[in-house]
Design an enzyme around this catalytic site. Structure first.
Site, PDB file in Angstrom:
ATOM      1  N   GLU A   1      -8.700   0.473  -2.807  1.00 15.80           N
ATOM      2  CA  GLU A   1      -9.550   0.523  -1.608  1.00 15.80           C
ATOM      3  C   GLU A   1     -10.413   1.766  -1.702  1.00 15.80           C
ATOM      4  OE1 GLU A   1      -7.005   0.717   1.748  1.00 15.80           O
ATOM      5  OE2 GLU A   1      -6.202  -1.269   1.443  1.00 15.80           O
TER       6      GLU A   1
ATOM      7  N   GLY B   1       0.976  -1.325   4.395  1.00 11.17           N
ATOM      8  CA  GLY B   1       1.398  -0.005   3.947  1.00 11.17           C
ATOM      9  C   GLY B   1       2.237   0.765   4.939  1.00 11.17           C
TER      10      GLY B   1
ATOM     11  N   ARG C   1       4.176  18.659   1.274  1.00  8.27           N
ATOM     12  CA  ARG C   1       4.803  19.816   0.641  1.00  8.27           C
ATOM     13  C   ARG C   1       4.149  20.198  -0.687  1.00  8.27           C
ATOM     14  NH1 ARG C   1      10.027  21.297   2.597  1.00  8.27           N
ATOM     15  NH2 ARG C   1       9.709  21.179   4.833  1.00  8.27           N
TER      16      ARG C   1
ATOM     17  N   HIS D   1      -5.599   3.590  -1.533  1.00  4.26           N
ATOM     18  CA  HIS D   1      -6.910   3.940  -0.968  1.00  4.26           C
ATOM     19  C   HIS D   1      -7.240   5.361  -1.406  1.00  4.26           C
ATOM     20  CE1 HIS D   1      -9.560   4.190   2.945  1.00  4.26           C
ATOM     21  NE2 HIS D   1     -10.223   4.529   1.856  1.00  4.26           N
TER      22      HIS D   1
ATOM     23  N   ARG E   1      -9.369   8.131  -0.818  1.00  6.95           N
ATOM     24  CA  ARG E   1     -10.328   8.574   0.203  1.00  6.95           C
ATOM     25  C   ARG E   1     -11.152   9.736  -0.312  1.00  6.95           C
ATOM     26  NH1 ARG E   1      -8.887   6.525   5.607  1.00  6.95           N
ATOM     27  NH2 ARG E   1     -10.589   7.832   6.310  1.00  6.95           N
TER      28      ARG E   1
ATOM     29  N   HIS F   1      -3.910  -4.423   7.816  1.00 10.00           N
ATOM     30  CA  HIS F   1      -4.013  -3.276   8.725  1.00 10.00           C
ATOM     31  C   HIS F   1      -3.100  -3.443   9.925  1.00 10.00           C
ATOM     32  CE1 HIS F   1      -5.444   0.389  10.497  1.00 10.00           C
ATOM     33  NE2 HIS F   1      -6.078   0.642   9.370  1.00 10.00           N
TER      34      HIS F   1
ATOM     35  N   ARG G   1      -6.798  12.771   1.049  1.00 11.80           N
ATOM     36  CA  ARG G   1      -5.712  13.217   1.943  1.00 11.80           C
ATOM     37  C   ARG G   1      -4.351  12.649   1.540  1.00 11.80           C
ATOM     38  NH1 ARG G   1      -7.389  10.062   7.427  1.00 11.80           N
ATOM     39  NH2 ARG G   1      -9.365  11.076   6.952  1.00 11.80           N
TER      40      ARG G   1
ATOM     41  N   HIS H   1       1.023   6.150   1.946  1.00 14.68           N
ATOM     42  CA  HIS H   1       1.772   7.089   2.787  1.00 14.68           C
ATOM     43  C   HIS H   1       3.018   7.655   2.105  1.00 14.68           C
ATOM     44  CE1 HIS H   1      -1.231   6.792   5.711  1.00 14.68           C
ATOM     45  NE2 HIS H   1      -1.107   5.487   5.785  1.00 14.68           N
TER      46      HIS H   1
ATOM     47  N   ASN I   1       0.861  -1.186   0.000  1.00 14.87           N
ATOM     48  CA  ASN I   1       0.000   0.000   0.000  1.00 14.87           C
ATOM     49  C   ASN I   1       0.904   1.244   0.000  1.00 14.87           C
ATOM     50  OD1 ASN I   1      -1.423   2.258   1.073  1.00 14.87           O
ATOM     51  ND2 ASN I   1      -3.043   0.898   1.790  1.00 14.87           N
TER      52      ASN I   1
ATOM     53  N   THR J   1      -8.513   3.722   8.561  1.00 16.11           N
ATOM     54  CA  THR J   1      -9.745   2.925   8.553  1.00 16.11           C
ATOM     55  C   THR J   1      -9.881   2.220   9.902  1.00 16.11           C
ATOM     56  OG1 THR J   1      -9.239   2.547   6.238  1.00 16.11           O
ATOM     57  CG2 THR J   1     -11.041   1.263   7.167  1.00 16.11           C
TER      58      THR J   1
ATOM     59  N   GLU K   1     -11.278  -9.342   3.170  1.00 15.44           N
ATOM     60  CA  GLU K   1      -9.994  -8.975   3.779  1.00 15.44           C
ATOM     61  C   GLU K   1     -10.253  -8.815   5.270  1.00 15.44           C
ATOM     62  OE1 GLU K   1      -7.279  -6.383   1.815  1.00 15.44           O
ATOM     63  OE2 GLU K   1      -6.596  -5.499   3.698  1.00 15.44           O
TER      64      GLU K   1
HETATM   65  N1  PXP Z   1      -6.078  -3.100   4.128  1.00 16.97           N
HETATM   66  C1  PXP Z   1      -7.060  -2.171   4.195  1.00 16.97           C
HETATM   67  C2  PXP Z   1      -8.424  -2.543   3.751  1.00 16.97           C
HETATM   68  C3  PXP Z   1      -6.787  -0.865   4.660  1.00 16.97           C
HETATM   69  O1  PXP Z   1      -7.782   0.046   4.736  1.00 16.97           O
HETATM   70  C4  PXP Z   1      -5.462  -0.531   5.011  1.00 16.97           C
HETATM   71  C5  PXP Z   1      -5.146   0.869   5.438  1.00 16.97           C
HETATM   72  O2  PXP Z   1      -5.339   1.726   4.363  1.00 16.97           O
HETATM   73  C6  PXP Z   1      -4.481  -1.515   4.890  1.00 16.97           C
HETATM   74  C7  PXP Z   1      -4.815  -2.812   4.464  1.00 16.97           C
HETATM   75  C8  PXP Z   1      -3.039  -1.242   5.218  1.00 16.97           C
HETATM   76  O3  PXP Z   1      -2.897  -0.906   6.549  1.00 16.97           O
HETATM   77  P1  PXP Z   1      -1.495  -0.402   7.073  1.00 16.97           P
HETATM   78  O4  PXP Z   1      -1.202   0.879   6.345  1.00 16.97           O
HETATM   79  O5  PXP Z   1      -1.718  -0.212   8.529  1.00 16.97           O
HETATM   80  O6  PXP Z   1      -0.473  -1.453   6.749  1.00 16.97           O
END
Ligand code: PXP
Length: 253
Positions: A74, A219, A23, A48, A50, A197, A54, A15, A12, A105, A154
């Site tokens: 996502e 991620g 910036r 993702h 959103r 997650h 963001r 970030h 993911n 999330t 998931e």
């Molecule tokens: N899976 C889903 C469905 C998520 O919403 C997220 C966070 O965006 C992740 C996996 C990845 O989570 P993390 O960034 O904490 O590894």
């Protein structure tokens, strides 16, 4: 054993976009991170999109076509997001709950309460993407996911990862048990099982020992570790951790 129970890593890159957006401008580019992750052996990329944009923005999703790797998008099951997914046609769509004020999330999707609207969204999206529902490790949510027509669930690993990180061993054991039972139930219903997650090297290794789990989506931890070790090394270390977990299957450990 590893070949008998293959497991994929989806990276993911949200970030990377968070840092870019701090910036404005173009650096660091989440697509460059996606290419690096795939070159290091990751099997797919997760983004993702959103509602408040963001981190990932619409052009990141459009530009992912340039990266030859499966995209797992996502998103919340809103009209706007469904429209975007129908245009972009990502390999997979993972439907997640979304609250504007949350930092990340927070919980799983309430598929039981989702009713006909969620079923319709799954049906529309399934015309071009594998649809996954992000759910808590809860039997009612998993059974409802099957009824809603999803191909994949998931499992939300956040509560387990948090208990583990805080050293709450009893809670962590209980949460792992829930994940293990949920994975078995989902698999027995014919659902493909993913998890994600809050995972890090340690928790990714432990959860990879569950044979039903076919994919991890990770991620925040990986992007954070990449500051110290570089993304190439972090992806390779994560794949190695997952392989160690996989090697435990059937070993009696
Ligand atoms: N899976 C889903 C469905 C998520 O919403 C997220 C966070 O965006 C992740 C996996 C990845 O989570 P993390 O960034 O904490 O590894």
């Amino acid at each position: 054993m590893a070949e008998k129970f293959p497991i994929r890593l989806g990276v993911n890159v949200d970030h990377v976009a968070t840092i870019r957006n701090a910036r404005g401008g173009f650096h660091p580019d989440p697509l460059r991170a996606a290419r690096a992750a795939i070159a290091a052996g990751a099997h797919g990329i997760t983004m993702h999109l959103r509602e408040d944009r963001r981190h990932i923005v619409d052009s990141d999703v459009e530009r992912m076509k340039e990266v030859p790797a499966p995209l797992n998008l996502e998103m919340a099951a809103t009209e706007e997001m469904i429209g975007i997914a129908r245009r972009v046609k990502p390999h997979a769509v993972c439907l997640v709950p979304e609250k504007r004020a949350e930092r990340t999330t927070e919980g799983g999707l309430d598929v039981v309460a989702g009713g006909a609207a969620l079923r319709d969204a799954v049906k529309l999206l399934s015309a071009h993407s594998r649809v996954s529902l992000f759910v808590a490790p809860d039997a009612a949510q998993i059974e409802a996911s099957k009824k809603a027509g999803a191909a994949v669930v998931e499992l939300h690993t956040g509560t387990w990862c948090e208990a583990t990180a805080h050293g709450n061993q009893q809670q962590a054991r209980g949460e792992f048990q829930k994940l293990s039972e949920a994975a078995r139930l989902a698999h027995s219903l014919g659902l493909e099982v993913h998890a994600g997650h809050g995972l890090d090297f340690g928790t990714a290794e432990l959860i990879s020992a569950l044979p039903e789990i076919a994919e991890l989506n990770i991620g925040h931890y990986m992007v954070g570790e990449a500051v110290f070790a570089g993304l190439d090394a972090v992806v390779k270390n994560m794949l190695a951790a997952m392989a160690r977990g996989r090697a435990l299957i059937g070993s009696g450990a």
